[in-house]
Scaffold this motif. Structure first.
Motif, PDB file in Angstrom:
ATOM      1  N   GLY A   1       0.766  -1.316   0.157  1.00 33.63           N
ATOM      2  CA  GLY A   1      -0.204   0.003   0.164  1.00 33.63           C
ATOM      3  C   GLY A   1       0.848   1.307  -0.001  1.00 33.63           C
ATOM      4  O   GLY A   1       0.277   2.514  -0.153  1.00 33.63           O
ATOM      5  N   ARG A   2       2.152   1.118   0.012  1.00 32.31           N
ATOM      6  CA  ARG A   2       2.945   2.455  -0.045  1.00 32.31           C
ATOM      7  C   ARG A   2       2.983   2.948  -1.085  1.00 32.31           C
ATOM      8  O   ARG A   2       3.449   2.395  -2.310  1.00 32.31           O
ATOM      9  N   PRO A   3       2.464   4.260  -1.582  1.00 35.31           N
ATOM     10  CA  PRO A   3       2.172   4.936  -2.753  1.00 35.31           C
ATOM     11  C   PRO A   3       3.860   5.126  -3.793  1.00 35.31           C
ATOM     12  O   PRO A   3       4.159   4.973  -4.699  1.00 35.31           O
ATOM     13  N   GLU A   4       4.815   5.291  -2.789  1.00 37.84           N
ATOM     14  CA  GLU A   4       5.982   5.608  -3.389  1.00 37.84           C
ATOM     15  C   GLU A   4       7.007   4.600  -3.841  1.00 37.84           C
ATOM     16  O   GLU A   4       7.828   4.906  -4.216  1.00 37.84           O
ATOM     17  N   THR A   5       6.591   3.202  -3.326  1.00 42.78           N
ATOM     18  CA  THR A   5       7.439   2.207  -3.861  1.00 42.78           C
ATOM     19  C   THR A   5       6.391   1.155  -4.513  1.00 42.78           C
ATOM     20  O   THR A   5       5.234   1.379  -4.606  1.00 42.78           O
ATOM     21  N   GLU A   6       7.011   0.284  -5.288  1.00 46.41           N
ATOM     22  CA  GLU A   6       6.312  -0.861  -6.087  1.00 46.41           C
ATOM     23  C   GLU A   6       6.842  -2.174  -5.304  1.00 46.41           C
ATOM     24  O   GLU A   6       7.826  -2.478  -5.308  1.00 46.41           O
ATOM     25  N   LEU A   7       5.921  -2.885  -4.973  1.00 43.32           N
ATOM     26  CA  LEU A   7       6.281  -4.304  -4.627  1.00 43.32           C
ATOM     27  C   LEU A   7       6.338  -5.249  -5.729  1.00 43.32           C
ATOM     28  O   LEU A   7       5.219  -5.446  -6.424  1.00 43.32           O
ATOM     29  N   LEU A   8       7.526  -5.593  -5.937  1.00 45.62           N
ATOM     30  CA  LEU A   8       7.789  -6.626  -7.093  1.00 45.62           C
ATOM     31  C   LEU A   8       7.463  -8.066  -6.736  1.00 45.62           C
ATOM     32  O   LEU A   8       7.163  -8.987  -7.669  1.00 45.62           O
ATOM     33  N   SER A   9       8.013  -8.399  -5.705  1.00 45.21           N
ATOM     34  CA  SER A   9       7.613  -9.837  -5.259  1.00 45.21           C
ATOM     35  C   SER A   9       7.659  -9.965  -3.765  1.00 45.21           C
ATOM     36  O   SER A   9       8.301  -9.405  -3.006  1.00 45.21           O
ATOM     37  N   VAL A  10       6.755 -11.073  -3.213  1.00 48.53           N
ATOM     38  CA  VAL A  10       7.044 -11.412  -1.785  1.00 48.53           C
ATOM     39  C   VAL A  10       7.259 -12.947  -1.601  1.00 48.53           C
ATOM     40  O   VAL A  10       6.632 -13.678  -2.413  1.00 48.53           O
ATOM     41  N   ARG A  11       7.935 -13.476  -0.843  1.00 48.38           N
ATOM     42  CA  ARG A  11       8.515 -14.607  -0.702  1.00 48.38           C
ATOM     43  C   ARG A  11       8.086 -15.021   0.785  1.00 48.38           C
ATOM     44  O   ARG A  11       8.733 -14.353   1.758  1.00 48.38           O
ATOM     45  N   ARG A  12       7.284 -16.045   1.156  1.00 48.04           N
ATOM     46  CA  ARG A  12       6.738 -16.466   2.263  1.00 48.04           C
ATOM     47  C   ARG A  12       7.459 -17.805   2.782  1.00 48.04           C
ATOM     48  O   ARG A  12       7.458 -18.838   2.034  1.00 48.04           O
ATOM     49  N   ARG A  13       7.511 -18.084   4.109  1.00 42.71           N
ATOM     50  CA  ARG A  13       7.770 -19.078   4.531  1.00 42.71           C
ATOM     51  C   ARG A  13       7.076 -19.504   6.108  1.00 42.71           C
ATOM     52  O   ARG A  13       7.122 -18.425   6.637  1.00 42.71           O
ATOM     53  N   LEU A  14       6.489 -20.672   6.126  1.00 47.68           N
ATOM     54  CA  LEU A  14       6.130 -20.925   7.483  1.00 47.68           C
ATOM     55  C   LEU A  14       6.582 -22.286   7.873  1.00 47.68           C
ATOM     56  O   LEU A  14       7.007 -23.117   7.468  1.00 47.68           O
ATOM     57  N   TYR A  15       7.209 -22.083   9.361  1.00 49.02           N
ATOM     58  CA  TYR A  15       7.805 -23.176   9.687  1.00 49.02           C
ATOM     59  C   TYR A  15       6.895 -23.616  10.982  1.00 49.02           C
ATOM     60  O   TYR A  15       6.680 -22.856  11.963  1.00 49.02           O
ATOM     61  N   GLY A  16       6.817 -25.056  11.268  1.00 46.98           N
ATOM     62  CA  GLY A  16       6.023 -25.424  12.438  1.00 46.98           C
ATOM     63  C   GLY A  16       6.996 -26.168  12.869  1.00 46.98           C
ATOM     64  O   GLY A  16       8.068 -26.199  13.107  1.00 46.98           O
TER      65      GLY A  16
END
Length: 97
Positions: free
Chosen positions: A79-94
């Motif tokens: 949602g930050r207007p001054e930047t562009e989000l190119l990608s997101v990498r997520r990991r969940l560890y149990g």
């Protein structure tokens, strides 16, 4: 116990041609992320002026809470207007990891 991480790859505005200008964009985002009670830091593209990689980590008793917090962090960064989000990498560890 569950832990989750997310790495955000950001494209910064064209006027971030120095590390000082880059820092002026990155610092407020990291500060805003920390309000979600996560660990947040710039972790990559440290010498590139127009790019930034930010990471967050969260620990919780429930996997669903980890996902909710990471969702909130992603919405904030996207949602930050001054930047562009190119990608997101997520990991969940149990418990089994």
């Amino acid at each position: 116990m569950f832990t989750g991480t997310a790495v955000f790859d950001l494209l910064l505005p064209g006027d971030s041609r120095s590390l000082k200008a880059k820092r002026s964009y990155v610092r407020p985002i990291v500060a805003a992320l920390r309000r979600f009670e996560v660990s947040a830091a710039e972790v990559g593209a440290l010498d590139l002026h127009g790019r930034a990689q930010l990471a967050v980590a969260v620990v919780a008793a429930e996997a669903s809470h980890v996902q909710e917090v990471l969702d909130s962090c992603e919405r904030l960064v996207a949602g930050r207007p001054e930047t562009e989000l190119l990608s997101v990498r997520r990991r969940l560890y149990g418990e089994d990891d």
